[in-house]
Design a protein around this motif. Structure first.
Motif, PDB file in Angstrom:
ATOM      1  N   THR A 184       0.945  -1.048   0.021  1.00 23.07           N
ATOM      2  CA  THR A 184       0.075  -0.079   0.044  1.00 23.07           C
ATOM      3  C   THR A 184       0.740   1.320  -0.148  1.00 23.07           C
ATOM      4  OG1 THR A 184      -1.604   1.271   1.250  1.00 23.07           O
ATOM      5  CG2 THR A 184      -0.058  -0.259   2.548  1.00 23.07           C
ATOM      6  N   THR A 185       0.245   2.279  -0.635  1.00 25.29           N
ATOM      7  CA  THR A 185       1.120   3.442  -0.853  1.00 25.29           C
ATOM      8  C   THR A 185       0.743   4.395   0.603  1.00 25.29           C
ATOM      9  OG1 THR A 185      -0.611   4.602  -1.975  1.00 25.29           O
ATOM     10  CG2 THR A 185       1.134   3.663  -3.316  1.00 25.29           C
ATOM     11  N   GLY A 186       0.116   3.835   1.400  1.00 19.53           N
ATOM     12  CA  GLY A 186      -0.314   4.551   2.556  1.00 19.53           C
ATOM     13  C   GLY A 186       1.006   4.629   3.629  1.00 19.53           C
ATOM     14  N   THR A 187       0.935   5.208   4.651  1.00 19.15           N
ATOM     15  CA  THR A 187       1.965   5.253   5.343  1.00 19.15           C
ATOM     16  C   THR A 187       1.850   4.519   6.862  1.00 19.15           C
ATOM     17  OG1 THR A 187       1.070   7.330   6.736  1.00 19.15           O
ATOM     18  CG2 THR A 187       2.413   7.792   4.724  1.00 19.15           C
ATOM     19  N   TYR A 188       0.919   3.975   6.774  1.00 17.00           N
ATOM     20  CA  TYR A 188       0.783   3.043   8.397  1.00 17.00           C
ATOM     21  C   TYR A 188       0.742   1.744   8.026  1.00 17.00           C
ATOM     22  CZ  TYR A 188      -1.627   2.792  12.915  1.00 17.00           C
ATOM     23  OH  TYR A 188      -1.682   2.679  14.324  1.00 17.00           O
ATOM     24  N   TYR A 189       0.639   0.825   9.078  1.00 15.36           N
ATOM     25  CA  TYR A 189       0.690  -0.589   8.943  1.00 15.36           C
ATOM     26  C   TYR A 189      -0.974  -1.056   9.016  1.00 15.36           C
ATOM     27  CZ  TYR A 189       1.426   0.259  13.974  1.00 15.36           C
ATOM     28  OH  TYR A 189       1.470   0.743  15.229  1.00 15.36           O
ATOM     29  N   TYR A 190      -1.708  -0.949   7.901  1.00 13.74           N
ATOM     30  CA  TYR A 190      -2.979  -1.074   7.773  1.00 13.74           C
ATOM     31  C   TYR A 190      -3.218  -2.715   8.115  1.00 13.74           C
ATOM     32  CZ  TYR A 190      -2.636   3.284   5.770  1.00 13.74           C
ATOM     33  OH  TYR A 190      -2.360   4.697   5.714  1.00 13.74           O
ATOM     34  N   THR A 191      -4.549  -2.946   8.330  1.00 12.75           N
ATOM     35  CA  THR A 191      -5.131  -4.082   8.735  1.00 12.75           C
ATOM     36  C   THR A 191      -5.954  -4.533   7.661  1.00 12.75           C
ATOM     37  OG1 THR A 191      -6.769  -3.410  10.232  1.00 12.75           O
ATOM     38  CG2 THR A 191      -4.573  -4.128  11.066  1.00 12.75           C
ATOM     39  N   GLY A 192      -6.657  -3.720   7.020  1.00 16.28           N
ATOM     40  CA  GLY A 192      -7.922  -3.983   6.103  1.00 16.28           C
ATOM     41  C   GLY A 192      -7.139  -4.013   4.574  1.00 16.28           C
ATOM     42  N   MET A 193      -8.051  -5.295   3.981  1.00 17.98           N
ATOM     43  CA  MET A 193      -7.741  -5.689   2.571  1.00 17.98           C
ATOM     44  C   MET A 193      -7.890  -4.290   1.535  1.00 17.98           C
ATOM     45  SD  MET A 193      -9.315  -9.327   2.276  1.00 17.98           S
ATOM     46  CE  MET A 193      -9.360  -8.913   0.381  1.00 17.98           C
ATOM     47  N   ARG A 194      -8.882  -3.543   1.989  1.00 23.24           N
ATOM     48  CA  ARG A 194      -9.205  -2.470   1.025  1.00 23.24           C
ATOM     49  C   ARG A 194      -8.088  -1.513   1.005  1.00 23.24           C
ATOM     50  NH1 ARG A 194     -15.923  -1.744   1.718  1.00 23.24           N
ATOM     51  NH2 ARG A 194     -16.472  -3.800   1.151  1.00 23.24           N
ATOM     52  N   GLN A 195      -7.478  -1.364   2.134  1.00 19.03           N
ATOM     53  CA  GLN A 195      -6.219  -0.401   2.130  1.00 19.03           C
ATOM     54  C   GLN A 195      -5.102  -0.614   1.539  1.00 19.03           C
ATOM     55  OE1 GLN A 195      -6.600  -0.651   6.253  1.00 19.03           O
ATOM     56  NE2 GLN A 195      -7.351   1.220   6.550  1.00 19.03           N
ATOM     57  N   TYR A 196      -4.904  -1.908   0.716  1.00 23.09           N
ATOM     58  CA  TYR A 196      -3.911  -2.285  -0.102  1.00 23.09           C
ATOM     59  C   TYR A 196      -4.281  -2.148  -1.613  1.00 23.09           C
ATOM     60  CZ  TYR A 196      -1.506  -3.776   4.119  1.00 23.09           C
ATOM     61  OH  TYR A 196      -1.144  -3.507   5.545  1.00 23.09           O
ATOM     62  N   ASP A 197      -3.095  -1.703  -2.208  1.00 30.00           N
ATOM     63  CA  ASP A 197      -3.255  -1.285  -3.639  1.00 30.00           C
ATOM     64  C   ASP A 197      -2.989  -2.627  -4.613  1.00 30.00           C
ATOM     65  OD1 ASP A 197      -1.996   1.555  -2.536  1.00 30.00           O
ATOM     66  OD2 ASP A 197      -4.107   1.392  -3.204  1.00 30.00           O
ATOM     67  N   TYR A 198      -1.764  -3.446  -4.128  1.00 23.78           N
ATOM     68  CA  TYR A 198      -1.272  -4.404  -5.114  1.00 23.78           C
ATOM     69  C   TYR A 198      -1.099  -5.760  -4.204  1.00 23.78           C
ATOM     70  CZ  TYR A 198       0.360  -0.266  -7.105  1.00 23.78           C
ATOM     71  OH  TYR A 198       0.175   1.253  -8.123  1.00 23.78           O
ATOM     72  N   TRP A 199      -1.321  -6.716  -4.963  1.00 26.61           N
ATOM     73  CA  TRP A 199      -1.183  -8.222  -4.106  1.00 26.61           C
ATOM     74  C   TRP A 199      -0.344  -8.981  -5.198  1.00 26.61           C
ATOM     75  CZ3 TRP A 199      -4.226  -9.165   0.094  1.00 26.61           C
ATOM     76  CH2 TRP A 199      -4.977  -8.094   0.853  1.00 26.61           C
ATOM     77  N   GLY A 200      -0.012 -10.143  -4.278  1.00 25.72           N
ATOM     78  CA  GLY A 200       0.841 -11.174  -4.991  1.00 25.72           C
ATOM     79  C   GLY A 200      -0.330 -12.206  -5.435  1.00 25.72           C
ATOM     80  N   GLN A 201       0.405 -13.424  -5.905  1.00 26.58           N
ATOM     81  CA  GLN A 201      -0.447 -14.381  -6.156  1.00 26.58           C
ATOM     82  C   GLN A 201      -0.849 -15.412  -5.302  1.00 26.58           C
ATOM     83  OE1 GLN A 201       2.710 -14.473  -6.661  1.00 26.58           O
ATOM     84  NE2 GLN A 201       3.329 -16.352  -6.107  1.00 26.58           N
ATOM     85  N   GLY A 202      -0.102 -15.356  -4.034  1.00 26.58           N
ATOM     86  CA  GLY A 202      -0.201 -16.150  -2.951  1.00 26.58           C
ATOM     87  C   GLY A 202       0.523 -17.475  -3.010  1.00 26.58           C
ATOM     88  N   THR A 203       0.930 -17.877  -1.687  1.00 30.35           N
ATOM     89  CA  THR A 203       1.653 -19.188  -1.622  1.00 30.35           C
ATOM     90  C   THR A 203       0.876 -19.953  -0.756  1.00 30.35           C
ATOM     91  OG1 THR A 203       3.958 -19.976  -1.291  1.00 30.35           O
ATOM     92  CG2 THR A 203       3.163 -18.294   0.073  1.00 30.35           C
ATOM     93  N   GLN A 204       1.086 -21.115  -0.705  1.00 24.33           N
ATOM     94  CA  GLN A 204       0.129 -22.480  -0.091  1.00 24.33           C
ATOM     95  C   GLN A 204       1.111 -22.688   1.182  1.00 24.33           C
ATOM     96  OE1 GLN A 204      -2.991 -23.656  -0.396  1.00 24.33           O
ATOM     97  NE2 GLN A 204      -2.789 -24.349   1.721  1.00 24.33           N
ATOM     98  N   VAL A 205       0.223 -22.660   2.420  1.00 24.26           N
ATOM     99  CA  VAL A 205       0.881 -22.918   3.594  1.00 24.26           C
ATOM    100  C   VAL A 205       0.053 -24.233   4.091  1.00 24.26           C
ATOM    101  CG1 VAL A 205       1.397 -22.577   5.992  1.00 24.26           C
ATOM    102  CG2 VAL A 205       2.112 -21.171   3.998  1.00 24.26           C
ATOM    103  N   THR A 206       0.523 -25.574   4.547  1.00 25.77           N
ATOM    104  CA  THR A 206      -0.294 -26.393   4.946  1.00 25.77           C
ATOM    105  C   THR A 206       0.539 -27.065   6.343  1.00 25.77           C
ATOM    106  OG1 THR A 206      -1.029 -27.028   2.712  1.00 25.77           O
ATOM    107  CG2 THR A 206      -1.241 -28.637   4.347  1.00 25.77           C
ATOM    108  N   VAL A 207      -0.149 -27.125   7.074  1.00 29.54           N
ATOM    109  CA  VAL A 207       0.251 -27.430   8.518  1.00 29.54           C
ATOM    110  C   VAL A 207      -0.328 -28.598   8.931  1.00 29.54           C
ATOM    111  CG1 VAL A 207       0.785 -27.156  10.793  1.00 29.54           C
ATOM    112  CG2 VAL A 207       0.784 -25.115   9.207  1.00 29.54           C
ATOM    113  N   SER A 208       0.187 -29.853   9.054  1.00 30.14           N
ATOM    114  CA  SER A 208      -0.206 -31.148   9.487  1.00 30.14           C
ATOM    115  C   SER A 208      -0.482 -31.383  10.892  1.00 30.14           C
ATOM    116  CB  SER A 208       0.290 -32.312   8.894  1.00 30.14           C
ATOM    117  OG  SER A 208       1.655 -32.469   8.912  1.00 30.14           O
ATOM    118  N   SER A 209      -1.454 -31.861  11.494  1.00 32.03           N
ATOM    119  CA  SER A 209      -1.374 -32.281  12.660  1.00 32.03           C
ATOM    120  C   SER A 209      -0.684 -33.631  13.177  1.00 32.03           C
ATOM    121  CB  SER A 209      -2.915 -32.337  13.189  1.00 32.03           C
ATOM    122  OG  SER A 209      -3.500 -33.489  12.553  1.00 32.03           O
TER     123      SER A 209
END
Length: 124
Positions: free
Chosen positions: A99-124
């Motif tokens: 985000t081009t904002g100046t704070y450490y935001y918690t809301g999705m709408r406050q972010y302008d750019y996104w990556g494609q994601g990476t899968q994390v799987t935790v087995s029990s």
């Protein structure tokens, strides 16, 4: 504009650790506050952690506080998420966001750019 590419996801046993990285393109990385979000199957995307432009301050979701650490290296255009003491409920696709904002935001709408994601799987 910035392009984000996540890496480091995988399969790990409960109690284990993973380190996610997000590489950003461009020469203005230090102008973006960065965040990590995650989305589990059938659930909405949720905030995990965020960090200000300089890296001086960060913010965490209660569910990961004390287990995850966000950091950034503005010289290398990277932001990382160190995840320790992983639990099965941490299983999700993890997304890096900027985000081009100046704070450490918690809301999705406050972010302008996104990556494609990476899968994390935790087995029990």
């Amino acid at each position: 504009q910035v392009q984000l590419v996540e890496s480091g996801g995988g399969l790990v046993q409960a109690g284990g650790s993973l380190k996610l990285s997000c590489a950003a393109s461009g020469r203005t990385f230090s102008r973006y506050a960065m965040g990590w979000f995650r989305q589990a199957p059938g659930k909405e995307r949720e905030f995990v952690a965020s960090i200000m432009r300089s890296g001086g301050s960060s913010n965490y979701a209660d569910s990961v506080k004390g287990r995850f650490t966000i950091s950034r290296d503005n010289a290398k255009n990277t932001v990382t998420l160190q995840m320790n003491s992983l639990k099965p409920e941490d299983t999700a696709v993890y997304y890096c966001a900027a985000t081009t904002g100046t704070y450490y935001y918690t809301g999705m709408r406050q972010y302008d750019y996104w990556g494609q994601g990476t899968q994390v799987t935790v087995s029990s």
